[in-house]
Write a protein that holds these residues in place. Structure first.
Motif, PDB file in Angstrom:
ATOM      1  N   ILE A 152      27.550  46.092  39.988  1.00  0.00           N
ATOM      2  CA  ILE A 152      28.817  46.827  39.327  1.00  0.00           C
ATOM      3  C   ILE A 152      29.911  45.954  39.732  1.00  0.00           C
ATOM      4  CG2 ILE A 152      30.052  48.786  39.095  1.00  0.00           C
ATOM      5  CD1 ILE A 152      27.702  50.445  39.764  1.00  0.00           C
ATOM      6  N   ASN A 153      30.515  45.427  38.823  1.00  0.00           N
ATOM      7  CA  ASN A 153      31.805  44.874  39.035  1.00  0.00           C
ATOM      8  C   ASN A 153      33.068  45.816  38.757  1.00  0.00           C
ATOM      9  OD1 ASN A 153      30.949  42.412  40.042  1.00  0.00           O
ATOM     10  ND2 ASN A 153      30.651  41.598  37.812  1.00  0.00           N
ATOM     11  N   VAL A 154      33.728  46.224  39.518  1.00  0.00           N
ATOM     12  CA  VAL A 154      34.552  47.241  39.293  1.00  0.00           C
ATOM     13  C   VAL A 154      36.072  46.471  39.374  1.00  0.00           C
ATOM     14  CG1 VAL A 154      35.834  49.341  40.029  1.00  0.00           C
ATOM     15  CG2 VAL A 154      33.397  48.804  40.845  1.00  0.00           C
ATOM     16  N   PHE A 155      37.104  46.853  38.165  1.00  0.00           N
ATOM     17  CA  PHE A 155      38.239  46.122  38.051  1.00  0.00           C
ATOM     18  C   PHE A 155      39.222  47.169  38.025  1.00  0.00           C
ATOM     19  CE2 PHE A 155      35.439  43.110  36.453  1.00  0.00           C
ATOM     20  CZ  PHE A 155      35.779  41.921  36.574  1.00  0.00           C
ATOM     21  N   ASN A 156      40.576  47.026  38.840  1.00  0.00           N
ATOM     22  CA  ASN A 156      41.375  47.720  38.951  1.00  0.00           C
ATOM     23  C   ASN A 156      42.747  46.946  39.383  1.00  0.00           C
ATOM     24  OD1 ASN A 156      41.750  50.980  38.748  1.00  0.00           O
ATOM     25  ND2 ASN A 156      43.449  50.328  40.507  1.00  0.00           N
ATOM     26  N   VAL A 157      44.100  47.516  39.018  1.00  0.00           N
ATOM     27  CA  VAL A 157      45.354  46.567  39.453  1.00  0.00           C
ATOM     28  C   VAL A 157      45.358  46.969  41.093  1.00  0.00           C
ATOM     29  CG1 VAL A 157      46.443  46.805  37.191  1.00  0.00           C
ATOM     30  CG2 VAL A 157      46.439  48.728  38.477  1.00  0.00           C
ATOM     31  N   ARG A 158      45.801  45.768  41.590  1.00  0.00           N
ATOM     32  CA  ARG A 158      45.740  45.633  42.791  1.00  0.00           C
ATOM     33  C   ARG A 158      46.692  46.836  43.584  1.00  0.00           C
ATOM     34  NH1 ARG A 158      43.446  42.325  46.416  1.00  0.00           N
ATOM     35  NH2 ARG A 158      42.387  41.084  44.984  1.00  0.00           N
ATOM     36  N   ASP A 159      48.089  47.159  42.835  1.00  0.00           N
ATOM     37  CA  ASP A 159      48.770  48.196  43.492  1.00  0.00           C
ATOM     38  C   ASP A 159      48.610  49.573  43.277  1.00  0.00           C
ATOM     39  OD1 ASP A 159      49.535  48.137  41.167  1.00  0.00           O
ATOM     40  OD2 ASP A 159      51.788  47.472  41.679  1.00  0.00           O
TER      41      ASP A 159
END
Ligand code: NDP
Length: 287
Positions: A152-159
């Motif tokens: 699973i590759n999870v993407f989210n904004v860093r802040d």
């Protein structure tokens, strides 16, 4: 109308707001259909009042309850026992009260896995690209890893929820066979490469939810491919811009409606031991 007696058991929803929730109708209908003597009510309880509410429900012998925002994290801490999925995420949406012993579960991810399977899509042993690391996305991430999704590759904004997600990802890599990696959206080619060999792309963010239905988390639709199943946690609207554009690109799609239904069915099973009559509930409340 329902015949309530001195024997009728209590089920309920805690959170704020709760008045819009379909859970009371879903669970009361299921109890009526199966002749189970419970009634399900919604109580508007802010986070700081959760300890008092739990004390009351425990004293009064409620059989169990659901928790929606903003109580999902604190409720985990108020429980006596915590399921593996809730322990990893630190959140729960269901409490079962066994004679005063409270166990926390999270059934949102269970609902997701069932909704995907019912679309005829098999993601066990496959790769997933998951957008978002908030409440819904985390529930999906944890259950998918526990159930045997391979990568699973999870993407989210860093802040945003990134730091909290790092801890959950570390636990999953330690405790499951799933290979989980966290990314931000900085380099779109990383996202493109992930989607290219994924069996499923999940939008776990609120981007595209009403009233902002003109928005989508995947701006570049050339990232879609015909072997991709695209799932959106959003259920309002039923077809988000993401799903519409994915369909146009030849992808199979699924929305969040049955995830909502099946998380309810999983909670219902935990409280009553019975299978929710989902076909009746679908027809009455999810069509
Ligand atoms: P949260 O606030 O916990 O999480 C929202 C997520 O969306 C975060 O990852 C957030 O990132 C991300 N996000 C928001 N705006 C943007 C943006 N502009 N760009 C990129 N990422 C963004 O909400 P929930 O997880 O509770 O809910 C999310 C959605 O899921 C809602 O639409 C909700 O209705 C739906 N839902 C569906 C369920 C179902 O059963 N089908 C169950 C629960 C929720 P960041 O870290 O930056 O904040």
């Amino acid at each position: 109308s329902k015949h309530i007696t001195g024997h009728t058991g209590l089920l309920c929803l805690l959170g704020s707001p709760v008045a819009h929730s379909v859970s009371p109708e879903m669970h009361n209908e299921a109890c009526d259909q199966l002749g189970l003597d419970y009634t399900y009510l919604a109580f508007d309880v802010p986070e700081e009042k959760m300890p008092e509410a739990v004390q009351g429900l425990r004293t009064m012998g409620a059989r169990g309850w659901n928790i929606t925002m903003p109580g999902k994290n604190i409720m985990c801490k108020l429980a006596d026992k915590v399921s593996p999925a809730s322990e990893i995420s630190g959140a729960c949406n269901t409490i079962v009260n066994d004679n005063g012993v409270l166990t926390a579960y999270t059934t949102d991810g269970v609902g997701f896995m069932r909704a995907v399977a019912e679309n005829g899509v098999d993601i066990i042993g496959k790769k997933m690209t998951l957008l978002g690391a908030g409440g819904a996305a985390t529930a999906i991430l944890v259950q998918a890893a526990l159930d045997g999704v391979a990568e699973i590759n999870v993407f989210n904004v860093r802040d945003g929820f990134f730091t909290r997600a790092e801890e959950i990802v570390a636990k999953l890599n330690e405790r499951t066979k799933c290979k989980v990696t966290l990314h931000d959206y900085e380099d779109p080619e990383v996202l493109r490469a992930s989607i290219a060999d994924s069996a499923i792309l999940v939008n776990g963010t609120s981007v595209g939810m009403a009233p902002n239905t003109d928005r989508t988390i995947i701006i570049d639709t050339s990232m879609f491919h015909k072997d991709l199943f695209v799932f959106d946690v959003i259920y309002n609207p039923k077809e988000t811009r993401l799903l519409r554009e994915a369909k146009e690109a030849g992808c199979r799609t699924g929305n969040g409606m049955y995830m909502l239904l099946y998380q309810g069915a999983a909670s219902f099973k935990l409280w009553t031991g019975e299978d929710m009559p989902v076909e009746i509930i679908k027809e009455k409340y999810f069509s």
